[in-house]
Write a protein that holds these residues in place. Sequence first.
Motif, PDB file in Angstrom:
ATOM      1  N   ASP A  51       0.817  -1.219   0.000  1.00  0.00           N
ATOM      2  CA  ASP A  51       0.000   0.000   0.000  1.00  0.00           C
ATOM      3  C   ASP A  51       0.849   1.268   0.000  1.00  0.00           C
ATOM      4  O   ASP A  51       0.315   2.377  -0.066  1.00  0.00           O
ATOM      5  CB  ASP A  51      -0.965   0.006   1.190  1.00  0.00           C
ATOM      6  CG  ASP A  51      -0.256   0.151   2.526  1.00  0.00           C
ATOM      7  OD1 ASP A  51       0.886  -0.337   2.643  1.00  0.00           O
ATOM      8  OD2 ASP A  51      -0.835   0.752   3.446  1.00  0.00           O
ATOM      9  N   LYS A  52       2.180   1.094   0.055  1.00  0.00           N
ATOM     10  CA  LYS A  52       3.087   2.241   0.040  1.00  0.00           C
ATOM     11  C   LYS A  52       3.922   2.280  -1.251  1.00  0.00           C
ATOM     12  O   LYS A  52       4.893   3.017  -1.344  1.00  0.00           O
ATOM     13  CB  LYS A  52       3.989   2.215   1.274  1.00  0.00           C
ATOM     14  CG  LYS A  52       3.196   2.367   2.574  1.00  0.00           C
ATOM     15  CD  LYS A  52       4.097   2.315   3.793  1.00  0.00           C
ATOM     16  CE  LYS A  52       3.279   2.524   5.075  1.00  0.00           C
ATOM     17  NZ  LYS A  52       2.307   1.452   5.314  1.00  0.00           N
ATOM     18  N   ILE A  53       3.520   1.467  -2.235  1.00  0.00           N
ATOM     19  CA  ILE A  53       4.160   1.477  -3.550  1.00  0.00           C
ATOM     20  C   ILE A  53       3.199   2.148  -4.527  1.00  0.00           C
ATOM     21  O   ILE A  53       2.050   1.733  -4.681  1.00  0.00           O
ATOM     22  CB  ILE A  53       4.499   0.048  -4.015  1.00  0.00           C
ATOM     23  CG1 ILE A  53       5.517  -0.594  -3.061  1.00  0.00           C
ATOM     24  CG2 ILE A  53       5.047   0.066  -5.448  1.00  0.00           C
ATOM     25  CD1 ILE A  53       5.815  -2.053  -3.352  1.00  0.00           C
ATOM     26  N   PHE A  54       3.673   3.195  -5.207  1.00  0.00           N
ATOM     27  CA  PHE A  54       2.855   3.971  -6.126  1.00  0.00           C
ATOM     28  C   PHE A  54       3.445   3.892  -7.535  1.00  0.00           C
ATOM     29  O   PHE A  54       4.666   3.902  -7.702  1.00  0.00           O
ATOM     30  CB  PHE A  54       2.778   5.429  -5.666  1.00  0.00           C
ATOM     31  CG  PHE A  54       2.039   5.616  -4.373  1.00  0.00           C
ATOM     32  CD1 PHE A  54       0.732   6.084  -4.369  1.00  0.00           C
ATOM     33  CD2 PHE A  54       2.644   5.307  -3.152  1.00  0.00           C
ATOM     34  CE1 PHE A  54       0.045   6.250  -3.179  1.00  0.00           C
ATOM     35  CE2 PHE A  54       1.959   5.457  -1.958  1.00  0.00           C
ATOM     36  CZ  PHE A  54       0.654   5.929  -1.972  1.00  0.00           C
ATOM     37  N   ILE A  55       2.573   3.836  -8.519  1.00  0.00           N
ATOM     38  CA  ILE A  55       2.987   3.753  -9.912  1.00  0.00           C
ATOM     39  C   ILE A  55       2.535   5.010 -10.639  1.00  0.00           C
ATOM     40  O   ILE A  55       1.337   5.339 -10.627  1.00  0.00           O
ATOM     41  CB  ILE A  55       2.374   2.519 -10.619  1.00  0.00           C
ATOM     42  CG1 ILE A  55       2.488   1.257  -9.753  1.00  0.00           C
ATOM     43  CG2 ILE A  55       3.006   2.326 -11.996  1.00  0.00           C
ATOM     44  CD1 ILE A  55       3.887   0.807  -9.443  1.00  0.00           C
ATOM     45  N   ALA A  56       3.483   5.733 -11.239  1.00  0.00           N
ATOM     46  CA  ALA A  56       3.147   6.931 -12.012  1.00  0.00           C
ATOM     47  C   ALA A  56       3.114   6.554 -13.487  1.00  0.00           C
ATOM     48  O   ALA A  56       4.126   6.163 -14.071  1.00  0.00           O
ATOM     49  CB  ALA A  56       4.179   8.028 -11.769  1.00  0.00           C
ATOM     50  N   THR A  57       1.935   6.660 -14.113  1.00  0.00           N
ATOM     51  CA  THR A  57       1.779   6.228 -15.498  1.00  0.00           C
ATOM     52  C   THR A  57       0.816   7.157 -16.227  1.00  0.00           C
ATOM     53  O   THR A  57       0.577   8.294 -15.797  1.00  0.00           O
ATOM     54  CB  THR A  57       1.311   4.749 -15.549  1.00  0.00           C
ATOM     55  OG1 THR A  57       1.339   4.301 -16.897  1.00  0.00           O
ATOM     56  CG2 THR A  57      -0.071   4.570 -14.952  1.00  0.00           C
ATOM     57  N   ASN A  58       0.267   6.687 -17.346  1.00  0.00           N
ATOM     58  CA  ASN A  58      -0.674   7.489 -18.115  1.00  0.00           C
ATOM     59  C   ASN A  58      -1.884   6.640 -18.486  1.00  0.00           C
ATOM     60  O   ASN A  58      -1.914   5.445 -18.246  1.00  0.00           O
ATOM     61  CB  ASN A  58       0.000   8.083 -19.360  1.00  0.00           C
ATOM     62  CG  ASN A  58       0.616   6.993 -20.228  1.00  0.00           C
ATOM     63  OD1 ASN A  58      -0.071   6.079 -20.676  1.00  0.00           O
ATOM     64  ND2 ASN A  58       1.913   7.086 -20.451  1.00  0.00           N
TER      65      ASN A  58
END
Length: 365
Positions: A51-58
Amino acid sequence: MLTAVIMAGGSGERFWPLSTPEKPKQLLSLFSDKSMIRETVDRILPIIEKDKIFIATNILQAKEIKKELFDIPEENIIIEPLFKDTAAAIGYTSLIIEERFKNMDEKIEVIVLASDHLIRNDKVFREIILKGAKEVRENSTIVTLGIKPDKPETGYGYIEVGVNEEIVLDDIYKVRRFREKPNKETAEQYVASGKYLWNSGMFLFTTETIFKNFEVLMPEHTEIFNEIKKEVSKRLIGEELSNSVKRLFEKFEKISIDFGIMEYSKNIKVIPVSIGWNDIGSFTALSEVFESDQEGNIVKDTNIILHEASNNIVIAEDCIISLLGVKNLIVIKNGDNILISHKERAQDIKKIVVKYNELKRRIDE
């Protein structure tokens, strides 16, 4: 509290036709039965909770990434409404992380990672992350990971370390300056001096520190972040949040965090590491990863006939490739698309992608 931002918005054009906008390089399984982004997530799971891993995408890639990373909470898949480079992307994701954990009575450390790098020594990598997190938490620094070079590489940026003695792996040093990708002669001088490291593009900071740096070095970005913060506080997620901040994203100058902050911040440190790292920037990088035959050919996922052919890279499925009397070629087949390129032009495959997209548009019309 340690969190991660995995940058997964790139299209991997230098890996066309294997890599496409809908299924870019980070979603390919090049080195194992796992995709590169799956390997990236699994590499940090022992030290960072899901829950502390974030993915920046489109928006183009979000659906496939959600499917690939089914165990990562959907609200942690951050959809950027527009590509405004890494300064906007990292600041935006950091705002979301800060909002999510604002009631935690501790500093929030963030490690920024690429989704498509190869790292062979996972254990040492995790140890370095924890060491860097301690440094940024206690001293309000930004810490980057520098790769100890083993050759004069012209495809990477360099980090100059302000020391006179030999650089010791896994120690923490003050960064003297960042250097752009050099020519061969300059790269040879860098490596010979022993004072330079490859810039891996991986770095750590606390949310408090990064926003202080934005305030000083990128005040225009800070003004926009303050407006975005109001939308983020509404706890919208996914496409709904992306749509709500699109008008604000349009205001961002398109600039990388390297040019906006890393090259000018006064309190950046580096940890020299040897972790079996490769950024897999183009097809030629596969020569450093896969074993070749006696003639230097690398063949993956295909049946092949070779006669007096050497130093070629061949990746194809559901066909037989025959090479006769050729060398130093890249031959890639994916579906109906076939690429044949000289190795020396691997960095220019992007130019073919532009022409390919133009041709497709004409055909569709």
